[in-house]
Design a protein around this motif. Sequence first.
Motif, PDB file in Angstrom:
ATOM      1  N   THR A 244      43.857  53.374  52.816  1.00 33.13           N
ATOM      2  CA  THR A 244      43.882  55.033  52.817  1.00 33.13           C
ATOM      3  C   THR A 244      44.810  55.725  53.799  1.00 33.13           C
ATOM      4  O   THR A 244      44.868  55.288  55.045  1.00 33.13           O
ATOM      5  CB  THR A 244      42.450  55.350  53.390  1.00 33.13           C
ATOM      6  N   ILE A 245      45.522  56.657  53.313  1.00 30.50           N
ATOM      7  CA  ILE A 245      46.554  57.322  54.313  1.00 30.50           C
ATOM      8  C   ILE A 245      45.810  58.578  54.776  1.00 30.50           C
ATOM      9  O   ILE A 245      45.377  59.257  53.903  1.00 30.50           O
ATOM     10  CB  ILE A 245      47.701  58.011  53.537  1.00 30.50           C
ATOM     11  N   SER A 246      45.661  59.044  56.134  1.00 32.03           N
ATOM     12  CA  SER A 246      44.870  59.855  56.316  1.00 32.03           C
ATOM     13  C   SER A 246      45.861  61.108  56.972  1.00 32.03           C
ATOM     14  O   SER A 246      45.500  62.395  56.686  1.00 32.03           O
ATOM     15  CB  SER A 246      43.738  59.320  57.457  1.00 32.03           C
TER      16      SER A 246
ATOM     17  N   SER B 222      46.726  57.438  48.111  1.00 29.38           N
ATOM     18  CA  SER B 222      47.133  56.937  48.771  1.00 29.38           C
ATOM     19  C   SER B 222      48.082  55.531  47.885  1.00 29.38           C
ATOM     20  O   SER B 222      47.912  54.518  48.115  1.00 29.38           O
ATOM     21  CB  SER B 222      46.079  55.850  49.663  1.00 29.38           C
TER      22      SER B 222
ATOM     23  N   LEU C 124      52.038  59.400  47.049  1.00 28.78           N
ATOM     24  CA  LEU C 124      51.045  59.918  46.381  1.00 28.78           C
ATOM     25  C   LEU C 124      49.757  60.100  47.643  1.00 28.78           C
ATOM     26  O   LEU C 124      49.108  59.064  47.820  1.00 28.78           O
ATOM     27  CB  LEU C 124      50.417  59.579  45.100  1.00 28.78           C
ATOM     28  N   PHE C 125      49.731  61.278  48.160  1.00 29.21           N
ATOM     29  CA  PHE C 125      48.950  61.238  49.465  1.00 29.21           C
ATOM     30  C   PHE C 125      47.342  60.898  49.109  1.00 29.21           C
ATOM     31  O   PHE C 125      46.556  60.152  49.561  1.00 29.21           O
ATOM     32  CB  PHE C 125      49.104  62.361  50.333  1.00 29.21           C
ATOM     33  N   ASN C 126      46.919  61.887  48.162  1.00 26.83           N
ATOM     34  CA  ASN C 126      45.509  61.670  47.816  1.00 26.83           C
ATOM     35  C   ASN C 126      44.965  60.244  47.203  1.00 26.83           C
ATOM     36  O   ASN C 126      43.774  60.007  47.387  1.00 26.83           O
ATOM     37  CB  ASN C 126      45.077  63.015  46.874  1.00 26.83           C
TER      38      ASN C 126
ATOM     39  N   PRO D  67      49.209  63.295  57.012  1.00 25.84           N
ATOM     40  CA  PRO D  67      50.090  64.030  55.723  1.00 25.84           C
ATOM     41  C   PRO D  67      51.329  63.506  56.456  1.00 25.84           C
ATOM     42  O   PRO D  67      52.199  63.651  55.584  1.00 25.84           O
ATOM     43  CB  PRO D  67      50.036  65.458  55.828  1.00 25.84           C
ATOM     44  N   SER D  68      51.584  63.502  57.753  1.00 23.58           N
ATOM     45  CA  SER D  68      52.700  63.132  58.118  1.00 23.58           C
ATOM     46  C   SER D  68      53.282  61.726  57.652  1.00 23.58           C
ATOM     47  O   SER D  68      54.410  61.410  57.908  1.00 23.58           O
ATOM     48  CB  SER D  68      53.089  63.105  59.461  1.00 23.58           C
TER      49      SER D  68
ATOM     50  N   LYS E  19      55.981  61.680  54.834  1.00 22.26           N
ATOM     51  CA  LYS E  19      57.380  61.892  55.153  1.00 22.26           C
ATOM     52  C   LYS E  19      57.697  60.575  55.822  1.00 22.26           C
ATOM     53  O   LYS E  19      59.015  60.174  55.658  1.00 22.26           O
ATOM     54  CB  LYS E  19      57.612  62.840  56.335  1.00 22.26           C
ATOM     55  N   LYS E  20      57.077  59.795  56.775  1.00 18.70           N
ATOM     56  CA  LYS E  20      57.661  58.579  57.310  1.00 18.70           C
ATOM     57  C   LYS E  20      57.885  57.694  56.230  1.00 18.70           C
ATOM     58  O   LYS E  20      58.945  57.007  56.360  1.00 18.70           O
ATOM     59  CB  LYS E  20      56.238  58.057  58.210  1.00 18.70           C
TER      60      LYS E  20
END
Lengths: 617, 70
Positions: B9-11, B39, B35-37, B13-14, B17-18
């Motif tokens: 899980t990516i929590s 992950s 794709l953030f949502n 939003p930055s 970009k990283k």
Amino acid sequence: MFKLTKKHIIQLSTVMIVLAFVLSRFLHLQNLAVALMLGTTFIAGTPIFKKAWSALRYKIIGIDALVSIAVIGALFIGEYWEAAAVTYLFMLGDYLESRTIDKTRESIKALLDLAPKQSVVIRDGVEMTIPADEVLINDTVIVRSGEKIAVDGTVLKGIASVNQASITGESLPVQKEEGMEVYSGTMLETGYLLIRADKVGEDTTFAKILQLVEDAQDSKAKTQKFMERFARYYTPFVVVLAVVMYFITRDVELALTIIVIACPGALVISTPVSIVAGIGSGAKHGVLFKGGESIEKLGKIKVLAFDKTGTLTQGKPVVTSIASFNGYTEQEVLVIAASGETTSEHPLAKAVIDYAQNQGMDIQQPESTEIIPGQGLRFEFKGKVYYLGNRKLTQTEHIQLSAEAEKSLQTHEEAGETGIILTDDKTVLALIYIADTIRPEAVQLISRLRKSGIKHMVMLTGDNPRTAQAIAKQLHLDDVRSELLPADKANVLKEFKSTYGHVAMVGDGINDAPALASADIGIAMGGVGSDVAMETADVILLSAELRKLDFALGLSRATVQNMSQNIIFALFVAGTLLAGVLVKTVNLSFGMLIHELSVFLVIVNAVRLLKYKETQK
Amino acid sequence: MNKTYQLETISCPSCIKKIEGMLKTLDGVESSEVLFNSSRVKVNFDESTISSALIKAKIHQLGYNVLSEK
């Protein structure tokens, strides 16, 4: 080496920071307190510094870098408590946020977990259990009670009751026997089936549904794109502001505080969390949204166009009566008509054939047939030429309707029935009346939709005007367009778009794909198994139940509302914080606390969407 | 060649970009999308220049575990 897990770090630093607070505040043991503060900063801060550094190597200033700058700055000016508090809060916030974000994704994950993992196949007479994605087309698959079917296929042998809720949204089990189709992802409740695998792995309907939902999460809504763009300028702006403020005031702490609140956490996250929760909540109830944009658009829709057959009606037309003329008997005309219809794929043709078969008629192939699009067909049967179709067909063929036939046709059409006209090359031989029952829940649904804010509802149909009017009247629709070919429907929608703005089209997704595609929002009802529907529609209702439409509209409105709440809240917090910092009422750790808290609240607000329920009225 | 990597899980939003910024610096990576949502990271790369294993290792170095790829 002993590795600290995230949990350990949190527990350890919590103890340390509390101790440090007590020591410095109440026991006045400053040296020991400072040591503990430095310890907390080190333990909680190391992962942050590491991440910041790895990102900096790629020339990216992330939120970790901003926090690191603030912490190092605070240590530099001797604000040890601030340094410890900021790192601690950031770490704790980050942990809580990822936990709650997981919650918004829960229902989607639950759906993905439904995918069958393994399957039993017979190869060379040997039964073996293999991973589901290794099943090949034409493999023979065995499924026993309590097991999940892992392929789309045809039943070769056996009888079973199968729960197809994951595909159709219908929770009552269906009886499956030889020759019937079964779907991957459905559950065999009792019985036993031997299945020939027709579609496997990613080609199965269920895999496509999963793919769709998974992709939907990241198809960005307009609002989301805007928020991301906003956040991109917001952060550099605040960093510049921090530098400028430092040179004006020469106040390091003020500058550092501005940097801490510069991370636009709540702002960036406000839209995606609502949308993911909305998509997940929909998926749980058999409503698939193609993405954030679909939800956003549907939530604002005021005009709805319905397809008639299969959407507002059951889609199962039946012959209600037959009127014959010129001395023909009902049986005679029925045999002729049913034989002519054998080559047609029109839904009404099926009704005529079914009726004739039920009457025990002997249906034969006609010698030749010619389909006349939008009108009917011409066929030769036992050496004679016949025409079968609608009024347009009689006009093109210059066949006069007798006064008697005309009157009969009008009365039935006014009652909402459709008449098929059978003629030879000169006169009308018979009128076959067909009716498609209106779905029982349709009337209620229309009135509920109107109450919920839909201003204009229209029915589009290929049917004749009188029948169409009759049905529209029973349903209390605002408008009706009749005698439309599939392509005409798309044009009518274009016209509505220019008059009313956004228009949603509801159809069964099979024969009105062009209309679904040309509406702002295409809603396919019960489009399972139809690839066309899955591709062209923006919203897919797994089950062919009208009340799901109500749910889909309600949920998308709730999601749009949730999104607005989040955005307004996030903007408000960001503005207040900035003002608070500038007038020096907000210090470093308090700024961090509020910042993390706002992110957390935004996510918690989105989680509420998961509890959105259908109105059971 | 196109690959999708499922991350834990990516929590923040930055992170987007990283990860995207890092991938941009790699030779052979033609395009990438985080794709953030869900992950996930979608990467389009030239197999002859860079291997999928190296991409995975680089993502891991940045501090994100790669759970699966497809």
